[in-house]
Design a protein around this motif. Structure first.
Motif, mmCIF file in Angstrom:
data_model
loop_
_atom_site.group_PDB
_atom_site.id
_atom_site.type_symbol
_atom_site.label_atom_id
_atom_site.label_comp_id
_atom_site.label_asym_id
_atom_site.label_seq_id
_atom_site.Cartn_x
_atom_site.Cartn_y
_atom_site.Cartn_z
ATOM 1 N N PRO A 799 0.812 -1.227 0.000
ATOM 2 C CA PRO A 799 0.000 0.000 0.000
ATOM 3 C C PRO A 799 0.846 1.278 0.000
ATOM 4 C CG PRO A 799 -0.058 -1.040 2.159
ATOM 5 C CD PRO A 799 0.609 -1.995 1.249
ATOM 6 N N VAL A 800 1.979 1.237 0.696
ATOM 7 C CA VAL A 800 2.833 2.430 0.725
ATOM 8 C C VAL A 800 3.379 2.726 -0.668
ATOM 9 C CG1 VAL A 800 4.972 3.410 1.636
ATOM 10 C CG2 VAL A 800 3.440 2.129 3.142
ATOM 11 N N TYR A 801 3.821 1.701 -1.360
ATOM 12 C CA TYR A 801 4.369 1.868 -2.707
ATOM 13 C C TYR A 801 3.303 2.363 -3.678
ATOM 14 C CZ TYR A 801 7.100 0.782 -6.906
ATOM 15 O OH TYR A 801 7.784 0.865 -8.088
ATOM 16 N N ALA A 802 2.080 1.862 -3.501
ATOM 17 C CA ALA A 802 0.996 2.235 -4.414
ATOM 18 C C ALA A 802 0.552 3.672 -4.218
ATOM 19 C CB ALA A 802 -0.190 1.289 -4.224
ATOM 20 N N THR A 803 0.727 4.220 -3.012
ATOM 21 C CA THR A 803 0.240 5.571 -2.727
ATOM 22 C C THR A 803 1.347 6.611 -2.687
ATOM 23 O OG1 THR A 803 0.366 5.095 -0.352
ATOM 24 C CG2 THR A 803 -1.746 4.718 -1.442
ATOM 25 N N THR A 804 2.570 6.212 -2.885
ATOM 26 C CA THR A 804 3.695 7.145 -2.828
ATOM 27 C C THR A 804 4.112 7.537 -4.239
ATOM 28 O OG1 THR A 804 4.485 6.109 -0.790
ATOM 29 C CG2 THR A 804 6.047 7.501 -1.978
ATOM 30 N N PHE A 805 4.425 8.822 -4.413
ATOM 31 C CA PHE A 805 4.986 9.264 -5.682
ATOM 32 C C PHE A 805 6.033 10.328 -5.383
ATOM 33 C CE2 PHE A 805 1.617 12.195 -4.728
ATOM 34 C CZ PHE A 805 2.112 13.433 -5.106
ATOM 35 N N VAL A 812 11.351 3.960 -0.893
ATOM 36 C CA VAL A 812 10.408 3.053 -0.242
ATOM 37 C C VAL A 812 10.819 1.607 -0.497
ATOM 38 C CG1 VAL A 812 8.012 2.296 -0.165
ATOM 39 C CG2 VAL A 812 8.545 4.727 -0.361
ATOM 40 N N GLU A 813 11.163 1.304 -1.746
ATOM 41 C CA GLU A 813 11.567 -0.056 -2.071
ATOM 42 C C GLU A 813 12.923 -0.385 -1.450
ATOM 43 O OE1 GLU A 813 11.719 -3.075 -5.898
ATOM 44 O OE2 GLU A 813 11.105 -0.984 -6.156
ATOM 45 N N ILE A 814 13.820 0.601 -1.403
ATOM 46 C CA ILE A 814 15.112 0.353 -0.753
ATOM 47 C C ILE A 814 14.897 -0.011 0.711
ATOM 48 C CG2 ILE A 814 17.268 1.423 -0.016
ATOM 49 C CD1 ILE A 814 17.203 3.104 -2.541
ATOM 50 N N ILE A 815 14.004 0.717 1.372
ATOM 51 C CA ILE A 815 13.743 0.471 2.789
ATOM 52 C C ILE A 815 13.221 -0.940 3.013
ATOM 53 C CG2 ILE A 815 12.275 1.124 4.733
ATOM 54 C CD1 ILE A 815 12.470 4.021 3.715
#
Length: 927
Positions: A799-805, A812-815
């Motif tokens: 959900p974080v990846y889908a709502t972050t830009f 986010v993916e690195i984390i």
């Protein structure tokens, strides 16, 4: 055409002129004999007197309003002919002339043209009417004139009957370029098309778009107004009002129309620029009235009056404002000025104009300069007849030279020379002393090809009969208390631009821009015009350009859109700005923090690798699957940490393709190895025969790792081939561009992650079953915990990846990669490192065996009990103790069974039964 000749019989008509004079020769204003006669038509007087008696009779009347400037043109024609006769241009052939006064009237000009058409040497001045004039020899071979376009149009139609060439030095109406209607008309000046275009260019460059126009109500004024209207419309210049004044001063409504025009100018306060297409005597009357009303404007003068000295010397002329106009390009007229200085020596018998001028000097000599001009203009021919001989003759050398308008003089001389060069072309192989040597239409053909040298330049007539000369831009400027007419610039008719001689004159030109003449205020850059309810496009409101639009000039009709998505513009912008490009740069503090975490992970991996290498033969390392498996797992962790580098800095095609594939394959390799370890641990400590058989079938270390990792390799390969990730520009933020990697196929990305999750879930199940291993060696429990960290991290990630830009999306993916990698790594290796470093007493073979036997005794007892309860056919459980056995020197000796009573596994003491040596060896070897 043949049928025309058939219908109209060939005959000869004799037309007798009914003059008020005694004979036709009295009608000639100036003449001189010669082998070849050239006619001249000039408006030496500004108006013809009209009798008041009734009925009106067809009688040629006398004229009034002596025009010094036009009189000078007649003298220029005479001077040019005399100069040619005194040169070798025509090699012995002399030119003669007959000059007539048109009095600015078409009717009188037509009477003169009729005489031009009369047959040569006809005693009755008769015009023969013929079906074919090819062999007809008229009185003149060519005509110079007339002064005004309206007169030239009428005369040219008449002269075209015999194709007598007509070369005008002043008629500029655009319609005269039409060779179908005026086949024999030429001119040594540009047409009004170029003049009106030059005026429009001046208006546009000065920033004016709301102007007034005043013109005479004749053909010349109407055609000039029409041409100017077309040019103005094409350049977004609006005409606020148009005023037409009667063409003749004798018109009873003339003064009323002048008053109305002045009233219109006064009322239109926003109109500060007036374009005037009128004759000089019209402008004189208009300006005198304007001075009375204190009108102060910028006046744009047409070629008719732009250099008129008699207008520039009007008292208080400076009160009118600024006069800027266009005059015909002037040449060297010094020889003509010398001719004027010797004019008083010339005979006056054959020059009525000169005789009249001398009489006017005698009457008006006592007056000041301007009053002297007014006196001359107000005398009629009837008045002069009454005063003939009553005044002594007086000569003024200065007056004629002061009134010279170089443009008109130059174009008149050029017209005569053009005719002379055409005559020269006809006289190459003919005896031109004989008037019948060539006809006018032959001269016309020669005139089309003639080339004249003017100021060391070759000039010739174009296909429209116009001579491509330029204009002088004239400025009326007060110098030492006197109004002087100076040449401010040159207008190049071909290129359509102004040429300045020096910076001082350019400053005069730029000073015109200080005057505002607009219907609305100029819209600044960043604004755009919004047309109001006014019918004129020059009346508008200014509104701001919207976002992502701009205007970079004043008074733009529309805003430009920024060229592409890489530029943006705020509201009311005059330019577009390049969008700021964002990405997770190396210098970003968050990127540095993440890189430090990755670097720390790499250090941990290398440290663990060193620790395991140094403790290669210890039970903990062996229990971890051996050094090879550990190295593979550590290498995969290293690659996962390394893959985070590809998420940082400017995205490239290589980075986008590498980072996900590297992470996916590395993580799959890591999970595959851990999965094998989970299977091995579960197999080693499982006492359930059915489960053991199943695990034995499943436990194929190398094929399993290769297969699991190979499937991920295939997934990534197909992904990279058919829908590869690529660099994408994200324009979701209005003023920025986010450089990011587009995964190409979300489905492929999901399959890759889903496959890893599936392996992790299987690994979790196996590890969960082995969570109750010996406490100090409980790797399954830590694997379970590591998998839980992985699942939590990636479940939160979705959900974080889908709502972050934005630029922090890769972070986010690195984390999540770091969290999952650190979780698995720490749970897998840190407990072992802790034992190796801080619990060395437990990292021995005896301690390890003691833990194994303790766990085995517990597991065997529970399994035996469950087997007794489940197997109804078993009669009893062997519990016979054959020989107590002991653990000595970290080894198991003899074939012994451990008693059912559970004893502590302590060195030298009795161990539980039902655990055979083969069972212990098998578990130990498995682990």
């Amino acid at each position: 055409m043949a049928y025309v000749i058939f219908l109209i019989p060939c005959l000869v008509l004799s037309i007798d002129f009914a003059f008020s004079c005694q004979n036709a020769d009295d009608f000639v204003g100036a003449s001189s004999p010669g082998d070849i006669i050239i006619g001249g038509l000039f408006a030496v007087h500004s108006e013809m007197l009209h009798p008041e008696e009734d009925p009106i009779k067809p009688v040629i009347q006398n004229c009034a309003g002596f025009e010094i400037q036009v009189f000078l043109q007649t003298l220029a024609m005479i001077h040019a002919i005399e100069t040619i006769n005194n040169s070798t241009l025509l090699s012995g052939v002399t030119l003669g002339y007959e000059i007539y006064d048109t009095c600015a009237e078409v009717t009188k000009a037509m009477a003169s043209a009729l005489r031009f058409l009369s047959k040569f040497n006809s005693s009755e001045d008769a015009v023969e009417f013929k079906c074919n004039y090819s062999d007809y020899i008229p009185r003149v071979k060519a005509v110079t004139g007339a002064s005004y376009s309206e007169v030239s149009m009428a005369v040219s139609r008449l002269l075209a009957l015999q194709l007598i060439p007509q070369v005008s030095p002043a008629s500029s109406a655009e319609i005269l370029s039409d060779k179908i209607r005026f086949p024999s008309f030429f001119r040594t000046i540009p047409s009004d098309f170029h003049q009106t275009r030059a005026m429009t260019r001046l208006i546009c460059e000065s920033g004016w778009n709301w102007i007034g126009v005043i013109a005479t109500d004749d053909d010349n004024g109407r055609f000039a107004l029409e041409s100017f209207g077309v040019q103005a419309m094409a350049n977004n210049v609006c005409i606020a009002f148009k005023e037409m004044l009667p063409a003749y001063l004798s018109d009873s409504t003339f003064h009323t129309k002048v008053d109305n025009a002045i009233e219109k100018i006064v009322k239109e306060t926003r109109v500060n620029v007036i374009v005037v297409f009128m004759r000089q005597f019209h402008v004189l009357k208009l300006f005198k009235k304007a001075i009375e009303r204190n009108v102060n404007k910028i006046w744009i003068a047409s070629d008719n009056w732009s250099a008129a000295v008699k207008i520039s010397t009007i008292p208080n002329i400076r009160q009118l404002g600024t006069v800027v106009g266009f005059g015909f390009k002037s040449g060297d007229v010094s020889s003509f000025q010398e001719f004027l200085r010797n004019l008083h020596e010339k005979p006056t018998e054959n020059n009525k104009f000169l005789r009249e001028y001398i009489m006017l000097l005698s009457i008006c000599a006592h007056l000041e300069y301007h009053d002297f001009q007014t006196c001359i203009a107000n005398q009629s021919q009837d008045d002069l007849l009454e005063n003939d001989g009553s005044k002594p003759q007086i000569w003024r050398d200065d007056f004629l030279n002061a009134n010279v308008e170089p443009g008109f003089i130059h174009s008149t001389i050029l017209a005569v020379y053009a005719i002379a060069h055409a005559i020269k072309g006809q006289c190459k192989d003919r005896d031109c002393k004989d008037p019948s040597a060539f006809t006018p239409w032959e001269l016309l053909e020669e005139l089309k090809k003639v080339i004249v040298i003017d100021d060391d330049k070759e000039v010739k007539f174009d296909s429209n009969g116009d001579m491509s000369t330029s204009y002088d831009v004239l400025l009326w400027k007060e110098i030492d208390g006197h109004m002087e007419i100076i040449t401010m610039a040159e207008y190049d008719a071909e290129k359509g631009g102004f040429i300045f001689e020096d910076e001082e004159k350019k400053k005069d030109f730029l000073a015109l821009k200080k005057v505002q003449s607009t219907c609305s205020q100029h819209c600044r850059p960043g604004q755009v015009k919004k047309v109001t309810e006014s019918p004129h496009t020059c009346c508008y409101e200014c509104i701001y350009c919207p976002e992502n639009h701009y205007s970079n000039q004043t008074d733009m009709d529309y805003c430009y859109r920024c060229n592409n998505k890489t530029y943006w513009a705020p509201i009311n912008s005059s330019t577009c700005y390049r969008k700021t490009i964002y990405f997770l740069a190396w210098t970003d503090w968050f990127a540095i923090f993440l890189l430090l975490l990755s670097a720390f992970g790499v250090v941990l991996v290398l440290s663990v690798c060193v620790i395991f290498t140094k403790n290669l033969d210890t039970p903990v390392v062996k229990a971890s699957g051996g050094l090879t498996v550990c190295y593979i797992i550590l290498f995969s962790h290293f690659l996962i940490f390394l893959s985070t580098v590809f998420f940082i800095d400017v995205p490239t095609e290589f980075k986008c393709k590498t980072r996900q594939a590297l992470f996916g394959i590395s993580f799959t390799l890591c999970i595959s190895c851990i999965l094998i370890k989970s299977l091995k641990i579960l197999l080693a400590f499982s006492f359930d025969p059915k489960l053991q058989n199943f695990l034995k079938c499943m436990y194929k270390p190398i094929p399993t790792v290769v297969t699991c990792t190979g499937i991920q390799v295939i997934i990534c390969t197909f992904w990279l081939i058919f829908n590869t990730p690529f660099v994408n520009q994200n324009f979701s933020i209005p003023r920025a561009i986010i450089l990011e990697c587009n995964e190409g196929s979300i489905v492929a990305f999901g399959i890759m992650l889903g496959y890893i999750a599936a392996l992790a879930f299987i690994c979790f199940i196996f590890a969960f079953k082995g969570r109750k291993l010996p406490e100090n060696y409980n790797e399954a429990k830590f694997i379970t915990f590591g998998m839980l960290i992985y699942f939590i991290a990636w479940i939160v990630f979705i959900p974080v990846y889908a709502t972050t830009f934005g630029k922090y999306l890769p972070a986010v993916e690195i984390i999540v990669v770091l969290i999952s990698n650190y979780g698995i790594f720490c749970c897998t290796f840190l407990p072992k490192c802790y034992i190796i470093i801080y619990k060395q007493e437990t990292n021995t073979k005896s301690a390890f065996l003691k833990m194994v036997y303790t766990y085995s005794s517990k597991s065997a007892g529970s399994v035996a009990v469950s087997q007794v309860s489940l197997d109804s056919k078993s009669s009893s459980l062997q519990a016979t103790i054959t020989e107590p056995c002991k653990i000595e020197n970290d080894s198991v000796n003899g074939n012994c069974h451990f008693p059912v009573p559970r004893q502590p596994l302590i060195k030298g003491k009795v161990l539980p039964k039902n655990v055979t040596r083969s069972m212990v060896r098998k578990r130990v070897s498995s682990i």
